[in-house]
Design a protein around this motif. Structure first.
Motif, short mmCIF file in Angstrom:
data_model
loop_
_atom_site.label_atom_id
_atom_site.label_comp_id
_atom_site.label_asym_id
_atom_site.label_seq_id
_atom_site.Cartn_x
_atom_site.Cartn_y
_atom_site.Cartn_z
N LEU A 1 0.83 -1.19 0.00
CA LEU A 1 0.00 0.00 0.00
C LEU A 1 0.87 1.26 0.00
CD1 LEU A 1 -2.73 1.41 0.09
CD2 LEU A 1 -2.69 1.13 2.59
N VAL A 2 1.92 1.25 0.83
CA VAL A 2 2.81 2.41 0.89
C VAL A 2 3.47 2.65 -0.45
CG1 VAL A 2 4.93 3.32 1.93
CG2 VAL A 2 3.18 2.28 3.38
N ASN A 3 3.95 1.59 -1.08
CA ASN A 3 4.59 1.75 -2.39
C ASN A 3 3.59 2.27 -3.41
OD1 ASN A 3 7.25 1.00 -1.78
ND2 ASN A 3 6.73 -1.16 -1.91
N TRP A 4 2.36 1.76 -3.38
CA TRP A 4 1.33 2.22 -4.31
C TRP A 4 1.06 3.70 -4.08
CZ3 TRP A 4 -3.61 4.23 -3.84
CH2 TRP A 4 -4.38 4.26 -5.01
N MET A 6 3.07 5.91 -2.71
CA MET A 6 4.25 6.68 -3.13
C MET A 6 4.24 6.87 -4.65
SD MET A 6 7.28 5.29 -0.61
CE MET A 6 8.51 6.31 -1.41
N ASP A 7 3.94 5.79 -5.38
CA ASP A 7 3.87 5.88 -6.84
C ASP A 7 2.81 6.89 -7.28
OD1 ASP A 7 5.85 3.96 -7.08
OD2 ASP A 7 4.44 2.31 -7.46
N GLN A 8 1.64 6.81 -6.68
CA GLN A 8 0.55 7.73 -7.03
C GLN A 8 0.96 9.18 -6.77
OE1 GLN A 8 -2.58 7.01 -8.43
NE2 GLN A 8 -1.65 5.01 -8.72
N GLY A 9 1.58 9.42 -5.62
CA GLY A 9 2.00 10.78 -5.28
C GLY A 9 3.03 11.31 -6.25
N MET A 10 4.02 10.51 -6.55
CA MET A 10 5.08 10.95 -7.46
C MET A 10 4.52 11.21 -8.86
SD MET A 10 8.28 8.72 -6.18
CE MET A 10 8.78 8.76 -4.48
N LEU A 51 12.77 3.87 1.77
CA LEU A 51 11.39 4.15 2.13
C LEU A 51 10.44 3.07 1.63
CD1 LEU A 51 11.26 7.97 1.36
CD2 LEU A 51 11.70 6.85 3.55
N ARG A 52 10.88 2.31 0.64
CA ARG A 52 10.03 1.26 0.05
C ARG A 52 10.31 -0.13 0.64
NH1 ARG A 52 7.29 2.66 -4.60
NH2 ARG A 52 7.74 4.73 -5.43
N ARG A 53 11.19 -0.20 1.62
CA ARG A 53 11.50 -1.50 2.24
C ARG A 53 10.25 -2.06 2.94
NH1 ARG A 53 15.34 0.64 5.91
NH2 ARG A 53 14.31 -0.81 7.30
N PRO A 54 9.92 -3.33 2.71
CA PRO A 54 8.71 -3.90 3.31
C PRO A 54 8.74 -3.92 4.83
CG PRO A 54 9.80 -5.49 1.84
CD PRO A 54 10.61 -4.25 1.82
N ALA A 80 -8.86 8.10 -4.40
CA ALA A 80 -10.04 7.29 -4.03
C ALA A 80 -10.49 6.43 -5.20
CB ALA A 80 -11.17 8.20 -3.56
N ARG A 81 -10.54 7.02 -6.40
CA ARG A 81 -10.96 6.26 -7.59
C ARG A 81 -9.97 5.14 -7.89
NH1 ARG A 81 -11.90 11.41 -9.42
NH2 ARG A 81 -9.98 11.40 -10.64
N GLU A 82 -8.69 5.47 -7.91
CA GLU A 82 -7.66 4.49 -8.26
C GLU A 82 -7.55 3.38 -7.21
OE1 GLU A 82 -5.95 4.27 -11.21
OE2 GLU A 82 -7.32 5.88 -11.78
N ALA A 83 -7.73 3.72 -5.94
CA ALA A 83 -7.68 2.72 -4.88
C ALA A 83 -8.82 1.72 -5.05
CB ALA A 83 -7.74 3.38 -3.51
N LYS A 84 -9.99 2.23 -5.39
CA LYS A 84 -11.15 1.35 -5.60
C LYS A 84 -10.88 0.38 -6.75
CE LYS A 84 -16.13 1.51 -5.88
NZ LYS A 84 -17.32 2.33 -5.87
N ILE A 85 -10.33 0.91 -7.85
CA ILE A 85 -10.00 0.07 -9.01
C ILE A 85 -8.97 -0.99 -8.63
CG2 ILE A 85 -8.84 0.08 -11.27
CD1 ILE A 85 -10.15 2.91 -11.67
N ALA A 86 -7.99 -0.60 -7.80
CA ALA A 86 -6.92 -1.52 -7.39
C ALA A 86 -7.35 -2.45 -6.25
CB ALA A 86 -5.69 -0.72 -6.97
N GLY A 87 -8.56 -2.26 -5.73
CA GLY A 87 -9.04 -3.09 -4.63
C GLY A 87 -8.40 -2.75 -3.29
N LEU A 88 -7.96 -1.52 -3.14
CA LEU A 88 -7.32 -1.08 -1.90
C LEU A 88 -8.30 -0.26 -1.07
CD1 LEU A 88 -3.91 0.07 -3.44
CD2 LEU A 88 -4.36 -2.05 -2.17
N ASP A 89 -8.23 -0.43 0.22
CA ASP A 89 -9.11 0.29 1.13
C ASP A 89 -8.29 1.38 1.83
OD1 ASP A 89 -11.46 0.91 2.39
OD2 ASP A 89 -11.41 -0.77 3.78
#
Length: 186
Positions: A1-4, A6-10, A51-54, A80-89
């Motif tokens: 989730l954190v990596n996702w 971070m990717d979205q933010g960048m 920062l991306r270390r599990p 919110a839209r992208e998280a829903k598509i990715a199945g993330l809460d």
């Protein structure tokens, strides 16, 4: 989730800032770091790979903007839209204009209040909460006495039962004095 996130933010041009224990971490110092450092929380620069270390425990992730605050609102909606598509809460809410907090819905203030109330042997109906940001609205609506600061967002004001002075004019002290000490009933 954190990596996702971070990717979205960048991709959106918003630098992700991670809170891990007592550290505030980022891979570059954002121009708007003052939004955090005004609270005596100092950003430590780390390589992005670190920062991306599990195994890095991330308590909270935020995105900052000052002059781009309106774009940050659009970015929240995009997340919110992208998280829903990715199945993330996720739960993405503003603590104030220009500061977008993102966390799992299980990391909410109302859940924390419930845990404290259970520990103290009381119910949420017996509790008072004071807040000013959109991220406080659920808490203010969920306790017996929700108190909005004078500088509160519209969402927090709507969720609260009463309002006190803003944070620059001792609103928290006013709430404690009126409702906890003097037992004023709104």
């Amino acid at each position: 989730l954190v990596n996702w996130l971070m990717d979205q933010g960048m991709q959106g041009g918003f630098e992700p800032i991670l809170f891990s224990g007592d550290q505030v971490l980022c891979h570059t110092l954002p121009r708007v770091s003052w939004l955090i450092e005004r609270n005596n929380e100092w950003i430590t620069i780390k390589p992005e790979a670190e920062l991306r270390r599990p195994e890095l425990v991330v308590d909270k992730l935020i995105f900052l903007a000052d002059t781009r605050a309106d774009e940050l609102v659009l970015f929240r909606d995009h997340l919110a839209r992208e998280a829903k598509i990715a199945g993330l809460d996720i739960n993405a809410a503003f603590s104030e204009r220009g500061i977008l907090n993102v966390a799992t819905p299980l990391a909410s203030k109302i859940i924390a209040a419930k845990i404290v109330c259970d520990y103290l042997g009381c119910s949420l109906a017996d509790a008072m909460a004071v807040g000013d940001g959109d991220n406080d609205a659920e808490l203010l609506a969920g306790v017996g006495l929700g108190v909005a600061m004078g500088n509160a967002t519209d969402n927090s004001r709507a969720a609260a039962l009463v309002q006190v002075s803003d944070n620059e004019h001792d609103g928290l002290a006013e709430a404690i004095r009126r409702f906890a000490i003097a037992s004023e009933v709104p």
